[in-house]
Motif scaffolding. Structure first.
Motif, PDB file in Angstrom:
ATOM      1  N   SER A  37       0.866  -1.315   0.011  1.00  0.00           N
ATOM      2  CA  SER A  37       0.052  -0.040   0.062  1.00  0.00           C
ATOM      3  C   SER A  37       0.820   1.288  -0.066  1.00  0.00           C
ATOM      4  CB  SER A  37      -0.776   0.062   1.253  1.00  0.00           C
ATOM      5  OG  SER A  37      -1.576  -1.147   1.167  1.00  0.00           O
ATOM      6  N   GLY A  38       2.275   1.095   0.119  1.00  0.00           N
ATOM      7  CA  GLY A  38       3.043   2.299   0.117  1.00  0.00           C
ATOM      8  C   GLY A  38       3.204   2.851   1.374  1.00  0.00           C
ATOM      9  N   ASP A  39       2.683   2.224   2.435  1.00  0.00           N
ATOM     10  CA  ASP A  39       2.699   2.595   4.218  1.00  0.00           C
ATOM     11  C   ASP A  39       3.932   2.141   4.597  1.00  0.00           C
ATOM     12  OD1 ASP A  39       2.456   3.461   6.282  1.00  0.00           O
ATOM     13  OD2 ASP A  39       0.419   3.000   6.547  1.00  0.00           O
ATOM     14  N   ALA A  40       5.346   2.550   4.428  1.00  0.00           N
ATOM     15  CA  ALA A  40       6.386   1.954   4.814  1.00  0.00           C
ATOM     16  C   ALA A  40       6.670   2.208   6.314  1.00  0.00           C
ATOM     17  CB  ALA A  40       7.791   2.556   4.338  1.00  0.00           C
ATOM     18  N   ALA A  41       5.890   3.187   7.083  1.00  0.00           N
ATOM     19  CA  ALA A  41       6.098   3.227   8.574  1.00  0.00           C
ATOM     20  C   ALA A  41       5.434   2.094   8.997  1.00  0.00           C
ATOM     21  CB  ALA A  41       5.680   4.625   8.954  1.00  0.00           C
ATOM     22  N   THR A  42       3.977   1.889   8.629  1.00  0.00           N
ATOM     23  CA  THR A  42       2.963   0.636   9.368  1.00  0.00           C
ATOM     24  C   THR A  42       3.738  -0.371   9.108  1.00  0.00           C
ATOM     25  OG1 THR A  42       1.172   2.191   8.907  1.00  0.00           O
ATOM     26  CG2 THR A  42       0.864  -0.175   9.034  1.00  0.00           C
ATOM     27  N   ALA A  43       4.535  -0.783   7.953  1.00  0.00           N
ATOM     28  CA  ALA A  43       5.166  -1.856   7.338  1.00  0.00           C
ATOM     29  C   ALA A  43       6.317  -2.251   8.512  1.00  0.00           C
ATOM     30  CB  ALA A  43       5.572  -1.854   6.121  1.00  0.00           C
ATOM     31  N   ARG A  44       7.099  -1.084   8.905  1.00  0.00           N
ATOM     32  CA  ARG A  44       8.148  -1.246   9.820  1.00  0.00           C
ATOM     33  C   ARG A  44       7.737  -1.522  11.227  1.00  0.00           C
ATOM     34  NH1 ARG A  44      10.169   2.951   6.818  1.00  0.00           N
ATOM     35  NH2 ARG A  44       9.507   4.489   8.463  1.00  0.00           N
ATOM     36  N   ARG A  45       6.264  -0.942  11.809  1.00  0.00           N
ATOM     37  CA  ARG A  45       5.878  -1.276  12.818  1.00  0.00           C
ATOM     38  C   ARG A  45       5.480  -2.788  12.917  1.00  0.00           C
ATOM     39  NH1 ARG A  45       0.700  -0.630  14.301  1.00  0.00           N
ATOM     40  NH2 ARG A  45       0.071   0.249  12.518  1.00  0.00           N
ATOM     41  N   HIS A  46       4.773  -3.099  12.123  1.00  0.00           N
ATOM     42  CA  HIS A  46       4.450  -4.777  12.041  1.00  0.00           C
ATOM     43  C   HIS A  46       5.472  -5.617  12.138  1.00  0.00           C
ATOM     44  CE1 HIS A  46       0.000  -4.062  12.347  1.00  0.00           C
ATOM     45  NE2 HIS A  46      -0.028  -3.390  11.545  1.00  0.00           N
ATOM     46  N   ALA A  47       6.483  -5.355  11.051  1.00  0.00           N
ATOM     47  CA  ALA A  47       7.576  -6.017  10.993  1.00  0.00           C
ATOM     48  C   ALA A  47       8.463  -6.155  12.276  1.00  0.00           C
ATOM     49  CB  ALA A  47       8.340  -5.802   9.963  1.00  0.00           C
ATOM     50  N   SER A  48       8.494  -5.008  12.933  1.00  0.00           N
ATOM     51  CA  SER A  48       9.295  -4.903  14.396  1.00  0.00           C
ATOM     52  C   SER A  48       8.393  -5.702  15.428  1.00  0.00           C
ATOM     53  CB  SER A  48       9.328  -3.419  14.570  1.00  0.00           C
ATOM     54  OG  SER A  48      10.225  -2.686  13.574  1.00  0.00           O
ATOM     55  N   ALA A  49       6.971  -5.560  15.488  1.00  0.00           N
ATOM     56  CA  ALA A  49       6.376  -6.361  16.305  1.00  0.00           C
ATOM     57  C   ALA A  49       6.564  -8.034  16.095  1.00  0.00           C
ATOM     58  CB  ALA A  49       4.927  -6.133  16.195  1.00  0.00           C
ATOM     59  N   ALA A  50       6.753  -8.357  14.870  1.00  0.00           N
ATOM     60  CA  ALA A  50       6.811  -9.582  14.589  1.00  0.00           C
ATOM     61  C   ALA A  50       8.376  -9.961  15.019  1.00  0.00           C
ATOM     62  CB  ALA A  50       6.922 -10.005  13.375  1.00  0.00           C
ATOM     63  N   VAL A  51       9.412  -9.588  14.873  1.00  0.00           N
ATOM     64  CA  VAL A  51      10.668  -9.498  15.481  1.00  0.00           C
ATOM     65  C   VAL A  51      10.741  -9.548  16.803  1.00  0.00           C
ATOM     66  CG1 VAL A  51      12.960  -8.599  15.657  1.00  0.00           C
ATOM     67  CG2 VAL A  51      11.915  -8.406  13.328  1.00  0.00           C
ATOM     68  N   ASP A  52      10.136  -8.899  17.523  1.00  0.00           N
ATOM     69  CA  ASP A  52       9.939  -8.880  19.143  1.00  0.00           C
ATOM     70  C   ASP A  52       9.315 -10.289  19.555  1.00  0.00           C
ATOM     71  OD1 ASP A  52      11.162  -6.632  19.087  1.00  0.00           O
ATOM     72  OD2 ASP A  52       9.219  -5.510  19.400  1.00  0.00           O
ATOM     73  N   LEU A  53       8.213 -10.563  19.006  1.00  0.00           N
ATOM     74  CA  LEU A  53       7.449 -11.772  19.244  1.00  0.00           C
ATOM     75  C   LEU A  53       8.259 -13.075  18.831  1.00  0.00           C
ATOM     76  CD1 LEU A  53       3.945 -10.767  17.621  1.00  0.00           C
ATOM     77  CD2 LEU A  53       4.437 -11.304  20.115  1.00  0.00           C
ATOM     78  N   ALA A  54       8.913 -12.990  17.820  1.00  0.00           N
ATOM     79  CA  ALA A  54       9.708 -14.138  17.265  1.00  0.00           C
ATOM     80  C   ALA A  54      10.800 -14.394  18.159  1.00  0.00           C
ATOM     81  CB  ALA A  54      10.229 -14.204  16.051  1.00  0.00           C
ATOM     82  N   ARG A  55      11.266 -13.272  18.919  1.00  0.00           N
ATOM     83  CA  ARG A  55      12.658 -13.328  19.651  1.00  0.00           C
ATOM     84  C   ARG A  55      12.191 -14.088  20.928  1.00  0.00           C
ATOM     85  NH1 ARG A  55      13.375  -7.874  20.654  1.00  0.00           N
ATOM     86  NH2 ARG A  55      14.680  -7.999  18.505  1.00  0.00           N
ATOM     87  N   ASP A  56      10.846 -14.083  21.353  1.00  0.00           N
ATOM     88  CA  ASP A  56      10.627 -14.856  22.628  1.00  0.00           C
ATOM     89  C   ASP A  56      10.141 -16.065  22.369  1.00  0.00           C
ATOM     90  OD1 ASP A  56      10.782 -12.593  24.124  1.00  0.00           O
ATOM     91  OD2 ASP A  56       8.880 -11.828  23.847  1.00  0.00           O
ATOM     92  N   ALA A  57      10.137 -16.669  21.031  1.00  0.00           N
ATOM     93  CA  ALA A  57       9.675 -17.820  20.800  1.00  0.00           C
ATOM     94  C   ALA A  57      10.845 -18.816  20.280  1.00  0.00           C
ATOM     95  CB  ALA A  57       8.903 -17.988  19.508  1.00  0.00           C
ATOM     96  N   ASP A  58      10.934 -20.136  20.260  1.00  0.00           N
ATOM     97  CA  ASP A  58      12.197 -20.792  19.908  1.00  0.00           C
ATOM     98  C   ASP A  58      12.320 -21.182  18.714  1.00  0.00           C
ATOM     99  OD1 ASP A  58      12.534 -21.308  22.856  1.00  0.00           O
ATOM    100  OD2 ASP A  58      11.029 -22.833  22.981  1.00  0.00           O
ATOM    101  N   SER A  59      11.505 -20.588  17.653  1.00  0.00           N
ATOM    102  CA  SER A  59      11.363 -20.905  16.088  1.00  0.00           C
ATOM    103  C   SER A  59      12.687 -20.208  15.419  1.00  0.00           C
ATOM    104  CB  SER A  59      10.051 -20.710  15.395  1.00  0.00           C
ATOM    105  OG  SER A  59      10.219 -21.162  14.226  1.00  0.00           O
ATOM    106  N   VAL A  60      13.463 -20.742  14.941  1.00  0.00           N
ATOM    107  CA  VAL A  60      14.427 -19.942  14.302  1.00  0.00           C
ATOM    108  C   VAL A  60      14.011 -19.543  12.976  1.00  0.00           C
ATOM    109  CG1 VAL A  60      16.643 -20.415  12.832  1.00  0.00           C
ATOM    110  CG2 VAL A  60      16.449 -21.303  15.090  1.00  0.00           C
ATOM    111  N   ARG A  61      13.106 -20.270  12.256  1.00  0.00           N
ATOM    112  CA  ARG A  61      12.396 -19.992  11.088  1.00  0.00           C
ATOM    113  C   ARG A  61      11.844 -18.667  11.446  1.00  0.00           C
ATOM    114  NH1 ARG A  61       7.621 -21.747   8.852  1.00  0.00           N
ATOM    115  NH2 ARG A  61       7.597 -23.334  10.365  1.00  0.00           N
TER     116      ARG A  61
END
Length: 264
Positions: A161-185
């Motif tokens: 949609s061309g909304d890079a700021a929102t994309a970074r926010r969601h991607a950063s949230a995914a990174v934070d959630l994945a950091r607390d999980a055991d899944s390398v993938r």
């Protein structure tokens, strides 16, 4: 079961050979792990075995969503939507002893359909499907994988949609959630999504730096499809012989393992 869980959703994504399966859930875990390694033909063999064994509705749905994911990775979004739609349809009413599995499967089907819609250029439909999924995911720690996937697809739709700021926010949230999980993938793919979000911002060097880290981790853990995607990203942001060679080599390996790309 524990080893297969670690291969599918833990710290052993590159494990080979995988332990044999004794039930439908283990067949599904094998399919997920094999798909993450880019072994498409082998993954589909496991999924076909599930279909022949009269699985419960929850496992049947998870298997259909996994088939859709394999197709989507190779560009077949319209075909994938058929499998994701069936994944949603086979689920029964809420409740019963399989309620947790059914909720997880329903979330997988909805996020899968949203990603399919994105790939077909139907961004509004994709967003509407994510809105249906979000209340089901909530903050349930058992649905950590579904929460990460919800943020992945949200980031992808925002990018489209061309909304890079929102994309970074969601991607950063995914990174934070994945950091607390055991899944390398899931950790690696979340970093890849964040790199993609960086590529649409004012600092493309950050995208290349993170993308190259993803390339290294994919090589370390045998995550061939993600390595191909990371090479595509790095070469797209900063074209170069090394990233292009990795991209082309990964594509050849994926084809050798039964993955058939849809050429755009």
């Amino acid at each position: 079961m524990g080893t297969l869980i670690n291969a599918a959703f833990g710290d052993l994504p590159g494990l080979a050979p995988l332990p044999a399966a004794v039930d439908n859930t283990q067949l599904w875990l094998r399919a997920v792990a094999l798909g993450g390694q880019g072994r498409y033909a082998a993954a589909r063999t496991e999924l076909l075995s599930i279909a022949r064994r009269r699985p419960s509705s929850g496992v049947a749905s998870l298997a259909l969503s996994t088939e859709a994911s394999l197709l989507r990775q190779l560009g077949w979004h319209r075909l994938a939507a058929g499998f994701d739609g069936r994944a949603l349809t086979v689920l029964g009413a809420k409740g019963g002893e399989e309620a947790a599995v059914q909720t997880a499967a329903r979330c997988d089907a909805l996020t899968g359909l949203a990603a399919d819609a994105l790939g077909c250029g139907r961004l509004a439909l994709g967003s509407a499907l994510l809105e249906r999924c979000a209340p089901l995911v909530g903050n349930d720690p058992a649905l950590w994988r579904q929460r990460i996937r919800l943020n992945w697809v949200s980031a992808e739709i925002a990018l489209a949609s061309g909304d890079a700021a929102t994309a970074r926010r969601h991607a950063s949230a995914a990174v934070d959630l994945a950091r607390d999980a055991d899944s390398v993938r899931h950790q690696v793919k979340s970093d890849l999504l964040l790199a993609a979000a960086f590529s649409a911002g004012p600092d493309p060097d950050a995208a290349v730096d993170l993308g190259e880290q993803v390339l290294d981790r994919c090589a370390e853990h045998g995550l061939l499809p993600l390595r191909w995607a990371a090479a595509m990203l790095v070469n797209g942001v900063r074209p170069g012989a090394e990233a292009a060679a990795i991209r082309d080599d990964c594509r050849r390996q994926i084809s050798d393992r039964g993955g058939r790309f849809r050429d755009l």
